[in-house]
Design an enzyme around this catalytic site. Structure first.
Site, PDB file in Angstrom:
ATOM      1  N   HIS B 128      40.689  38.884  51.131  1.00  0.00           N
ATOM      2  CA  HIS B 128      41.322  37.704  50.546  1.00  0.00           C
ATOM      3  C   HIS B 128      40.700  36.443  51.111  1.00  0.00           C
ATOM      4  O   HIS B 128      40.468  36.347  52.316  1.00  0.00           O
ATOM      5  CB  HIS B 128      42.812  37.698  50.886  1.00  0.00           C
ATOM      6  CG  HIS B 128      43.642  38.522  49.967  1.00  0.00           C
ATOM      7  ND1 HIS B 128      43.919  38.133  48.693  1.00  0.00           N
ATOM      8  CD2 HIS B 128      44.255  39.713  50.134  1.00  0.00           C
ATOM      9  CE1 HIS B 128      44.673  39.043  48.108  1.00  0.00           C
ATOM     10  NE2 HIS B 128      44.886  40.021  48.961  1.00  0.00           N
ATOM     11  N   CYS B 197      36.936  35.822  46.700  1.00  0.00           N
ATOM     12  CA  CYS B 197      37.015  35.096  45.439  1.00  0.00           C
ATOM     13  C   CYS B 197      36.484  33.678  45.580  1.00  0.00           C
ATOM     14  O   CYS B 197      36.405  33.111  46.654  1.00  0.00           O
ATOM     15  CB  CYS B 197      38.434  35.096  44.870  1.00  0.00           C
ATOM     16  SG  CYS B 197      39.618  34.240  45.880  1.00  0.00           S
ATOM     17  N   ARG B 206      32.918  35.154  42.198  1.00  0.00           N
ATOM     18  CA  ARG B 206      33.027  35.818  43.499  1.00  0.00           C
ATOM     19  C   ARG B 206      31.966  35.233  44.421  1.00  0.00           C
ATOM     20  O   ARG B 206      30.886  34.865  43.971  1.00  0.00           O
ATOM     21  CB  ARG B 206      32.789  37.323  43.366  1.00  0.00           C
ATOM     22  CG  ARG B 206      33.750  38.043  42.449  1.00  0.00           C
ATOM     23  CD  ARG B 206      35.140  38.150  43.054  1.00  0.00           C
ATOM     24  NE  ARG B 206      36.019  38.880  42.160  1.00  0.00           N
ATOM     25  CZ  ARG B 206      36.771  38.301  41.235  1.00  0.00           C
ATOM     26  NH1 ARG B 206      36.790  37.001  41.099  1.00  0.00           N
ATOM     27  NH2 ARG B 206      37.526  39.038  40.444  1.00  0.00           N
TER      28      ARG B 206
END
Lengths: 53, 229
Positions: B128, B197, B206
């Protein structure tokens, strides 16, 4: 809506206030424990892989 | 009439409160939950490593030999700890097998079909950038030469970043190939790929970082150079 709840709570004003507080806490608990964990993956922050899994 | 107006305004206030609570949940509470989960994953790993017999590892292995092939990683379970000094000297995160949504809530996720840690091929890991503890928040700060250090309890693996983070589209799975496309690597080798991301709060692209295996050493030899202050 809130007036209706207030009228249907038992007891005097103090008891009603305490019960409302408990109700509000219960709602927040349900939201944080069940509703938000369900809703959060619908947001884009989870897409960190390149194969679209 | 008055009842309708009152009910509608009460509903609006309620929805507004729920939205604010949801923002608090996403920005703050997921971090609290993830920090707790990651700590427990690292504790679990350290327990597991502490129980392993010492004699079985490192004895008689010469320093140049490649580390032995590790056993298959069980899905959703931690198997390594990653350190990236660029993200701060206290930055360490567990690496779990698989990239399922639930797995990524507890740490970084290893793409199941890519190579194992330190083996020939491409060891690819996703994490993340925002929410759930923001593990890869500083991803764009990575520069060539930065160390990415991993340990599986028996060996320290030091990878070195070779390029500034590369921006690509979500469908570009070639970036986690054994010889990643666009990475500049020509021959098969022991590579590492990190993905997260981009933009920070979005999902249209990405960010990719590639590294090659620079050094390995058994844990008995102490921490690798990159982690010493």
């Amino acid at each position: 809506m809130y007036g209706w709840i207030w009228r249907h709570l038992p007891g005097n004003a103090w008891v009603k206030a305490l019960l409302s507080l408990l109700l509000a806490l219960a709602v927040v608990y349900v939201l944080f424990q069940y509703v938000f964990p369900w809703a959060e993956p619908l947001l884009p922050f989870n897409d960190v892989t390149v194969d679209g899994q | 009439m008055r009842v309708i107006v009152r009910t509608v305004s009460e509903l609006c206030v309620t929805i507004g409160t729920v939205i604010v609570l949801f923002v608090v949940y996403v920005l703050f509470w997921t971090g609290v939950k993830a920090d707790r989960a990651m700590d427990s994953q690292i504790d679990q790993l350290q327990d597991q490593w502490a129980r392993r017999p010492v004699a079985a590892q490192g004895s008689g292995r010469d320093a140049d030999a490649a580390p032995p092939e590790p056993a298959a990683y069980p899905d959703g379970k931690p198997f390594a700890v990653m350190y990236i000094p660029r993200f701060g000297f206290t930055w360490n995160k567990p690496v779990l097998q698989g990239t399922a949504t639930n797995t990524l809530k507890k740490g970084l996720g290893h793409y199941a079909r890519t190579a194992k840690l330190g083996q020939k091929g491409n060891f690819a890991v996703a994490g993340h950038r925002r929410t759930y503890g923001d593990p890869f928040k500083d991803f764009p700060e990575l520069r060539p030469g930065d160390a990415v250090v991993l340990t599986d309890g028996t060996t320290w693996f030091t990878y070195r970043i070779d390029k500034k983070p590369y921006r690509t589209l979500p469908a570009d799975i070639g970036v986690i190939d054994p010889v990643p496309r666009k990475s500049g690597y020509r021959e098969p080798g022991r590579y590492l790929t990190l993905t997260t991301c981009e933009p920070e709060w979005g999902h249209s692209h990405r960010l990719i970082a590639w590294a090659h295996l620079d050094a390995t050493q058994p844990v008995e030899a102490g921490k690798p150079e990159a982690l010493r202050r």
